[in-house]
Design a protein around this motif. Structure first.
Motif, PDB file in Angstrom:
ATOM      1  N   ALA A 127       0.682  -1.215  -0.029  1.00 17.66           N
ATOM      2  CA  ALA A 127      -0.084  -0.033  -0.088  1.00 17.66           C
ATOM      3  C   ALA A 127       0.829   1.358   0.058  1.00 17.66           C
ATOM      4  CB  ALA A 127      -0.963  -0.038   1.142  1.00 17.66           C
ATOM      5  N   LEU A 128       1.969   1.372   0.528  1.00 16.80           N
ATOM      6  CA  LEU A 128       2.855   2.147   0.684  1.00 16.80           C
ATOM      7  C   LEU A 128       3.571   2.488  -0.667  1.00 16.80           C
ATOM      8  CD1 LEU A 128       4.150   4.594   2.105  1.00 16.80           C
ATOM      9  CD2 LEU A 128       5.919   2.889   3.235  1.00 16.80           C
ATOM     10  N   ARG A 129       4.029   1.290  -1.247  1.00 20.05           N
ATOM     11  CA  ARG A 129       4.751   1.573  -2.499  1.00 20.05           C
ATOM     12  C   ARG A 129       4.000   2.201  -3.615  1.00 20.05           C
ATOM     13  NH1 ARG A 129       8.487  -2.197  -3.796  1.00 20.05           N
ATOM     14  NH2 ARG A 129       9.007  -2.112  -6.312  1.00 20.05           N
ATOM     15  N   VAL A 130       2.525   2.166  -3.584  1.00 16.79           N
ATOM     16  CA  VAL A 130       1.954   2.813  -4.779  1.00 16.79           C
ATOM     17  C   VAL A 130       2.194   4.311  -4.792  1.00 16.79           C
ATOM     18  CG1 VAL A 130      -0.443   3.058  -5.717  1.00 16.79           C
ATOM     19  CG2 VAL A 130       0.288   0.750  -4.928  1.00 16.79           C
ATOM     20  N   PRO A 131       1.781   4.982  -3.609  1.00 15.52           N
ATOM     21  CA  PRO A 131       2.063   6.375  -3.878  1.00 15.52           C
ATOM     22  C   PRO A 131       3.415   6.879  -3.830  1.00 15.52           C
ATOM     23  CG  PRO A 131       1.507   5.877  -1.481  1.00 15.52           C
ATOM     24  CD  PRO A 131       1.243   4.566  -2.362  1.00 15.52           C
TER      25      PRO A 131
END
Length: 186
Positions: A127-131
């Protein structure tokens, strides 16, 4: 080379801060200059476009951006909350995203997590990788997740399982080699 390393937790005794300190140690052993940051240095209020219009980007986000701009790469060690990125971590990313030029753009990043759960915080890292990728960070393909973190560390902050310790060291070594190759191509 200089890397920013941050354990994105405020909790005393945080497994993620322990893992960040261990990653910083491994990086230093490999000859990397490390800026080990305390997450508390970058506290920001909840993102609000009205507040941004009136008061600008808060100092915590500006400090994080300055530290990010001063390094070749970053290692972010984040907890997982409810199978996702903690709201406070995403909020810091959201505030930093408002700065131009974009501080994440072109920076290489490695994501790590430690959790008492069997997944080791891996879902939160996705989830953190996406932004971060959306903001132009070049995220290392492998992410390091330490499962059952409540029993994974020695009292001195080392990983108990030698195979896990070896894998973590190899991943960090590979990340450093990639950043080095990009920063100083042969």
């Amino acid at each position: 080379m200089r890397f920013l390393v941050m354990g994105a937790s405020l909790r005393p005794g945080s497994f993620n801060v322990t893992l960040a300190e261990l990653a910083a140690s491994v990086l230093r052993e490999g000859g990397v200059d490390v800026d080990l940051a305390a997450y508390a240095e970058f506290q920001v209020p909840g993102y609000d476009a009205g507040a941004e219009d009136g008061q600008g980007v808060p100092d915590g986000a500006r400090r994080f951006a300055e530290r990010l701009r001063s390094v070749d790469a970053f290692v972010l060690v984040s907890p997982e909350y409810n199978a996702s990125v903690p709201g406070t971590v995403k909020n810091l990313v959201d505030w930093v995203s408002r700065l131009k030029p974009q501080p994440f753009w072109g920076h290489h990043g490695l994501l790590m997590s430690a959790s008492p759960r069997l997944t080791g915080g891996n879902r939160g890292l996705w989830a953190l990788r996406v932004p971060l990728e959306h903001l132009g960070a070049r995220m290392f393909p492998e992410m390091i997740s330490v499962a059952q973190a409540d029993t994974a560390f020695t009292a001195g902050g080392l990983l108990v399982d030698p195979k896990q310790a070896k894998r973590m060291r190899q991943s960090i070594t590979d990340f450093v080699a990639l950043v080095s190759a990009v920063k100083s191509p042969a």
